[in-house]
Design an enzyme around this catalytic site. Structure first.
Site, PDB file in Angstrom:
ATOM      1  N   ARG A 133       8.037 125.505 -49.559  1.00 35.35           N
ATOM      2  CA  ARG A 133       8.742 126.588 -48.874  1.00 35.35           C
ATOM      3  C   ARG A 133       7.965 126.935 -47.600  1.00 35.35           C
ATOM      4  O   ARG A 133       6.733 127.065 -47.629  1.00 35.35           O
ATOM      5  CB  ARG A 133       8.806 127.839 -49.756  1.00 35.35           C
ATOM      6  CG  ARG A 133       9.843 127.775 -50.872  1.00 35.35           C
ATOM      7  CD  ARG A 133      11.273 127.811 -50.324  1.00 35.35           C
ATOM      8  NE  ARG A 133      12.286 127.782 -51.369  1.00 35.35           N
ATOM      9  CZ  ARG A 133      12.843 126.676 -51.869  1.00 35.35           C
ATOM     10  NH1 ARG A 133      12.489 125.477 -51.418  1.00 35.35           N
ATOM     11  NH2 ARG A 133      13.774 126.763 -52.800  1.00 35.35           N
TER      12      ARG A 133
ATOM     13  N   GLU B 264      13.398 129.304 -41.180  1.00 37.34           N
ATOM     14  CA  GLU B 264      14.396 128.228 -41.187  1.00 37.34           C
ATOM     15  C   GLU B 264      15.730 128.818 -40.756  1.00 37.34           C
ATOM     16  O   GLU B 264      16.040 129.929 -41.172  1.00 37.34           O
ATOM     17  CB  GLU B 264      14.549 127.642 -42.598  1.00 37.34           C
ATOM     18  CG  GLU B 264      13.450 126.694 -42.928  1.00 37.34           C
ATOM     19  CD  GLU B 264      13.583 126.061 -44.311  1.00 37.34           C
ATOM     20  OE1 GLU B 264      14.679 126.107 -44.896  1.00 37.34           O
ATOM     21  OE2 GLU B 264      12.570 125.536 -44.793  1.00 37.34           O
TER      22      GLU B 264
ATOM     23  N   HIS C  73      14.613 120.446 -44.105  1.00 36.42           N
ATOM     24  CA  HIS C  73      14.705 120.825 -45.536  1.00 36.42           C
ATOM     25  C   HIS C  73      15.654 119.873 -46.290  1.00 36.42           C
ATOM     26  O   HIS C  73      16.672 120.303 -46.841  1.00 36.42           O
ATOM     27  CB  HIS C  73      15.180 122.286 -45.673  1.00 36.42           C
ATOM     28  CG  HIS C  73      14.795 122.900 -46.991  1.00 36.42           C
ATOM     29  ND1 HIS C  73      14.457 124.226 -47.127  1.00 36.42           N
ATOM     30  CD2 HIS C  73      14.711 122.372 -48.236  1.00 36.42           C
ATOM     31  CE1 HIS C  73      14.190 124.492 -48.399  1.00 36.42           C
ATOM     32  NE2 HIS C  73      14.330 123.371 -49.090  1.00 36.42           N
TER      33      HIS C  73
HETATM   34  C1  DGY Z   1      15.156 123.541 -54.069  1.00 32.40           C
HETATM   35  O1  DGY Z   1      15.775 123.013 -54.985  1.00 32.40           O
HETATM   36  O2  DGY Z   1      14.472 124.540 -54.224  1.00 32.40           O
HETATM   37  C2  DGY Z   1      15.287 122.913 -52.731  1.00 32.40           C
HETATM   38  O3  DGY Z   1      14.436 123.464 -51.807  1.00 32.40           O
HETATM   39  C3  DGY Z   1      16.725 123.034 -52.270  1.00 32.40           C
HETATM   40  O4  DGY Z   1      17.134 121.788 -51.882  1.00 32.40           O
END
Ligand code: DGY
Length: 327
Positions: free
Chosen positions: A239, A268, A287
């Protein structure tokens, strides 16, 4: 009357198909844009269960308004968009989709590592600018990964696959830091537990695989980067909130660290004028960690199965707040 399930975005059809086959009344939000807060509340008020995405902000005020929900099943492994404590308060189970996207996400971390170590995006951009003129013996050299030290921050499902990939491909020495030691994964991956400062000090490549929590938010900041090797590469596929992006830009500009590979940014989406995009030793992706047919299909299936299993047996397959069950 059959239970009403709201799916907040178009996702692989298998989710809706499985839910319909199980007898549920399914509505899929038809737009290719995330629902606004108002749209989300308006439509959730008509539903019994929500199949949500990370782009839906399910905060305390959402749960106060939608406390009637039987279950929230998220189409993602991460659930930092959900106030789980608030959901738990209202005894609403929250589910996620672990495992099914681990291979795909580890691949992106591994790919970014190789990409940055050889400045691949930069070289590609040079061709697009018509700047491939001749063989350059000394310009823009990368470095080799064989025998280097990989530091994993968050040795869980994705981190351990990354560790195994790096060990297998390059014989990398793997160290890791977690809140708690994980002896089982230490045995499986050969990773050695170290404290956070040692992880920063000894990693040639430091790859982040933790959840975003109050403890990890902004953890990779100026101070952390200053403890890393000048030759180190920072990789984040977890993240964006785990790193301070202003501090990261500064660390790269000042050559405090060597390079960075990001599949997640802070904030983002990243804007096209972000200085990171112009740096030769940086690779950024939008992402896409789970963006494979296999992973997204697996996520859709598991998100649906969580709802089906909850209504059939009282127990979802993968639940984040099990304390709400049976209470
Ligand atoms: C998740 O599954 O947390 C990813 O970041 C989304 O694609």
């Amino acid at each position: 009357m059959s239970k009403k399930i709201l799916i907040t975005r178009i996702i692989p059809a298998i989710a809706g198909d499985l839910l319909k086959q199980a007898g549920f009344d399914v509505t899929v939000w038809p737009s290719d844009k995330p629902m606004t807060k108002e749209e989300l509340i308006e439509h959730t008020l008509q539903a019994d269960a929500l199949l949500s995405l990370g782009s839906n902000k399910l905060d305390r005020s959402f749960f106060e308004t939608c406390k009637h929900l039987d279950i929230v099943s998220q189409f993602a492994v991460g659930y930092d968009n959900i106030d789980v404590a608030a959901a738990t308060n209202f005894k609403i189970p929250v589910c996620n989709t672990p495992d099914v996207l681990s291979e795909a996400t580890a691949d992106v971390a591994f790919g970014l590592m190789i990409n940055v170590s050889r400045k691949m995006f930069y070289h590609h951009k040079q061709i697009l600018k018509d700047e491939w003129k001749q063989f350059e013996p000394l310009k823009n050299l990368g470095f080799e990964l064989s025998g280097k030290t990989l530091g994993i921050f968050g040795l869980g499902r994705i981190g351990s696959i990354m560790a195994q990939r790096c060990k297998g491909a390059y014989g990398m020495d793997v160290i890791y830091h977690n809140r708690k030691r994980n002896p089982e994964l230490e045995t499986k991956t050969g990773a050695r537990y170290v404290d956070f400062d040692t992880l920063l000090r000894e990693s040639d490549v430091l790859s982040v695989h933790c959840a975003l929590t109050p403890e990890t938010r902004g953890l990779f900041d100026k101070q952390a980067f200053s403890k890393m090797k000048k030759t180190a590469v920072f990789i984040n596929t977890a993240r964006g909130g785990v790193h301070n992006e202003t501090d990261l830009i500064e660390a790269l500009q000042n050559k405090t660290i060597w390079g960075a590979g990001l599949d997640v940014t802070n904030p983002e989406p990243m804007r096209a004028d972000n200085p990171l995009l112009e740096m030769p030793n940086v690779a950024v992706l939008p992402h896409i960690g789970s963006a494979t047919i296999e992973a997204r299909t697996g996520m859709a299936r598991l998100a649906a199965e969580n709802i089906i299993s909850f209504y059939k047996t009282g127990k979802p397959v993968t639940i984040v707040n099990p304390e709400v069950l049976g209470s």
